[in-house]
Design a protein around this motif. Structure first.
Motif, short mmCIF file in Angstrom:
data_model
loop_
_atom_site.label_atom_id
_atom_site.label_comp_id
_atom_site.label_asym_id
_atom_site.label_seq_id
_atom_site.Cartn_x
_atom_site.Cartn_y
_atom_site.Cartn_z
N SER A 1 36.18 39.21 33.42
CA SER A 1 37.56 39.61 33.11
C SER A 1 37.69 40.04 31.65
N ASN B 1 38.48 33.01 39.27
CA ASN B 1 39.00 33.36 37.94
C ASN B 1 39.01 32.16 36.98
N LYS C 1 33.58 40.35 40.26
CA LYS C 1 33.84 38.90 40.27
C LYS C 1 33.68 38.32 41.67
N LYS D 1 38.15 36.10 47.45
CA LYS D 1 39.09 35.75 46.39
C LYS D 1 38.37 34.98 45.29
N SER E 1 39.93 48.27 37.28
CA SER E 1 40.35 46.89 37.59
C SER E 1 39.76 46.44 38.91
N THR E 2 39.78 47.32 39.92
CA THR E 2 39.21 46.97 41.22
C THR E 2 37.71 46.77 41.12
N CYS F 1 33.49 34.45 36.11
CA CYS F 1 34.73 35.21 36.33
C CYS F 1 35.44 35.50 35.02
N ILE G 1 37.21 43.32 39.73
CA ILE G 1 37.51 42.31 40.76
C ILE G 1 36.37 42.23 41.77
N THR H 1 41.20 47.76 49.11
CA THR H 1 40.94 46.33 48.93
C THR H 1 40.59 45.65 50.25
N LYS I 1 43.98 40.41 38.80
CA LYS I 1 42.83 39.51 38.69
C LYS I 1 42.11 39.29 40.02
N ASP I 2 42.76 39.65 41.12
CA ASP I 2 42.09 39.59 42.43
C ASP I 2 42.61 40.72 43.31
#
Length: 534
Positions: free
Chosen positions: A83, A74, A60, A71, A53-54, A79, A57, A25, A13-14
């Motif tokens: 997701s 979420n 977001k 960060k 997924s990245t 967010c 993130i 990242t 999620k992050d």
């Protein structure tokens, strides 16, 4: 609440939850802090390692109510919608099913409009390499000069299929396969929270079977959780996945080293009767002998070998029973068997023939060992010639370009006995250098010698062998090896001859009832030297 598979439930999620991609990242987080966010990114790498997924993130992090931020919270609506994949401002497109020019034209029209509630309108195009050339060309202008509120993130497993004009407009990030130990750490974390009791060896089996893909590893663990309903053991993993246990692989490889054909044939029967896949069986043997090859090269790291420490120690002991050339030969035979299975030949026959071939192999020594033995033999038979003393000149110190003494070239020549004695050594030496050349050459035989020129004859139906060996690089390699063995310059001439065909043809000397032998010879490119006595 409906059930969520582990691969979705444990999706990162992050940035801190992304496993094994710190080099990416960290760069993305720094770009956000330094306000150096590009308009287009290309995420490449194998399946299941965190590309999409990245991308989510990152979307977001840019659009969070607290963002741009390293960060995302979420918690906010933006967010949560990203997701869930339902955000109006973060549009995910499947490149495989939206690959035409019409879909890209619709995208170009949507780019003109500002985001509805977020800061940026972000397009995530998965498997972007599936877009047609026309679709790529339609995207070029928009990609080069997009509106300030638009960002593109492309993901692909095959970046070489993306047009260079697209690549040049993107910042490229190459995702890596996730290390086995990192996958195991994550699986332990998931198992603890999910209340699963998993053996350490079972986790290693799962991580190895996932081939560096976290998504695959999570899916396998999810499947095992349903299958076992309690403690997950290594045996459970091998049964569910249809893979061969390490103990069986070690036992088989030991019997290959010991050349125990009856045991190998019995074990192959057990493996096939248990429903195991023959190709997977060969792949696991290949993986093991790959480990032995690395050990012979000096590698003993658990990370590279993907084995627990006790298995590494056992592999080291096994590697001591083989030469590097033996391992190369075994790997080539296994690879050949894999190719034969892909041609839809009977799996059982291929595996049995492979087992017999491995068990009856000769010990292979290196070319250097062969030449050393020949040098020692020549030294015991010949007295060294007295060296003449010459006055020193600048030419005396010129570097030597010839490694071997070819003083006999054009003088005494060779006799057929000497050539025939050198022939099996030549074949064996070429097996070390290039197995294919040795296989082709073994179908012929020396039939004539004139001074330093050796004529090699082939059956008349083997013209392809003659043509392959006459290629400059192949012929030079054979001549050089033969010259080294004879310690004198040798030249080769390849011809086809009906006489050789009659002598070497195994089909004419095999009785009808031994067609299986004929089939085996054809499959493995073999040649019957002496027929069985009736």
């Amino acid at each position: 609440m409906s059930y969520l598979p582990f691969a979705r439930k444990w999706r990162p999620k992050d940035f801190d939850e992304v496993v094994g991609q710190e080099h990416i990242t960290t760069t993305l987080k720094n770009a956000i802090v330094q306000n150096r966010v590009s308009s287009a990114y290309l995420f490449t790498g194998p399946r299941g390692i965190g590309k999409t997924s990245t991308a989510r993130i990152f979307a977001k992090a840019l659009n969070c109510v607290n963002g741009p931020t390293q960060k995302p919270c979420n918690i906010c609506n933006i967010c949560q919608e990203i997701s869930s994949g339902i955000s109006m401002d973060v549009i995910e497109i499947d490149g495989a099913s939206n690959r035409g020019i019409d879909e890209i034209r619709n995208l170009k029209e949507g780019v003109k409009f500002s985001p509805s509630q977020a800061k940026y309108k972000i397009y995530i195009i998965d498997e972007v390499h599936m877009l047609t050339t026309e679709a790529f060309n339609a995207l070029l202008k928009t990609l080069e000069e997009p509106p300030l509120h638009v960002k593109f993130i492309f993901a692909t497993t095959q970046p070489h299929k993306v047009l260079p004009t697209i690549l040049s407009r993107c910042q490229r990030f190459d995702f890596r396969r996730i290390r086995t130990k990192d996958i195991i750490i994550k699986l332990k974390e998931i198992s603890k929270i999910e209340g699963l009791d998993v053996e350490e060896e079972a986790l290693l089996y799962i991580a190895s079977a996932s081939d560096g893909s976290m998504r695959d590893a999570e899916s396998i663990l999810d499947q095992l959780a349903s299958f076992c309903q309690g403690r997950i053991t290594a045996k459970d993993v091998t049964e569910v996945l249809g893979i061969i246990e390490w103990d069986t692989i070690f036992e088989l490889s030991q019997k290959i080293i010991e050349k125990d054909a009856p045991f190998l044939l019995k074990k192959i029967d057990e493996v096939l009767n248990s429903g195991r896949d023959a190709s997977q069986f060969i792949l696991e043997l290949l993986q093991h002998f790959r480990n032995l090859m690395l050990i012979k090269a000096g590698v003993t790291s658990e990370d590279i070998l993907d084995l627990p420490q006790e298995k590494v120690q056992y592999s080291i002991r096994q590697a001591q029973g083989l030469s590097q050339e033996d391992i190369f030969y075994i790997i080539q035979v296994l690879t050949n068997a894999q190719d034969l299975i892909k041609r839809l030949l009977p799996e059982r026959v291929v595996l049995e023939l492979t087992a017999v071939r491995l068990a009856r192999r000769d010990s292979i020594v290196s070319l250097e060992e062969i030449l050393a033995k020949l040098s020692n033999l020549n030294a015991t038979k010949q007295e060294p010639e007295p060296q003449r003393v010459r006055p020193e000149t600048p030419e005396t110190h010129k570097p030597q370009t010839i490694d071997f003494d070819y003083q006999n070239e054009g003088n005494e020549g060779f006799d057929m006995t000497r050539i025939k004695n050198a022939w099996p050594i030549l074949i064996k030496a070429l097996e070390v250098k290039k197995m294919s050349i040795a296989s082709y050459l073994s179908e012929g035989e020396p039939i004539k010698v004139e001074r330093s020129v050796v004529t090699i004859g082939f059956p008349k139906e083997f013209t392809i062998h003659k043509e392959v060996l006459e290629k400059k690089e192949n012929k030079e390699s054979i001549e050089q090896t033969l010259s080294q063995i004879l310690n004198s310059r040798a030249r080769l001439l390849f011809i086809t001859s009906p006489d050789v065909g009659e002598k070497n043809s195994h089909s004419s000397i095999l009785p009808e009832k031994e067609k299986v032998v004929n089939s085996a010879l054809n499959i493995f490119g073999g040649r019957l030297i002496k027929p069985r006595e009736e």
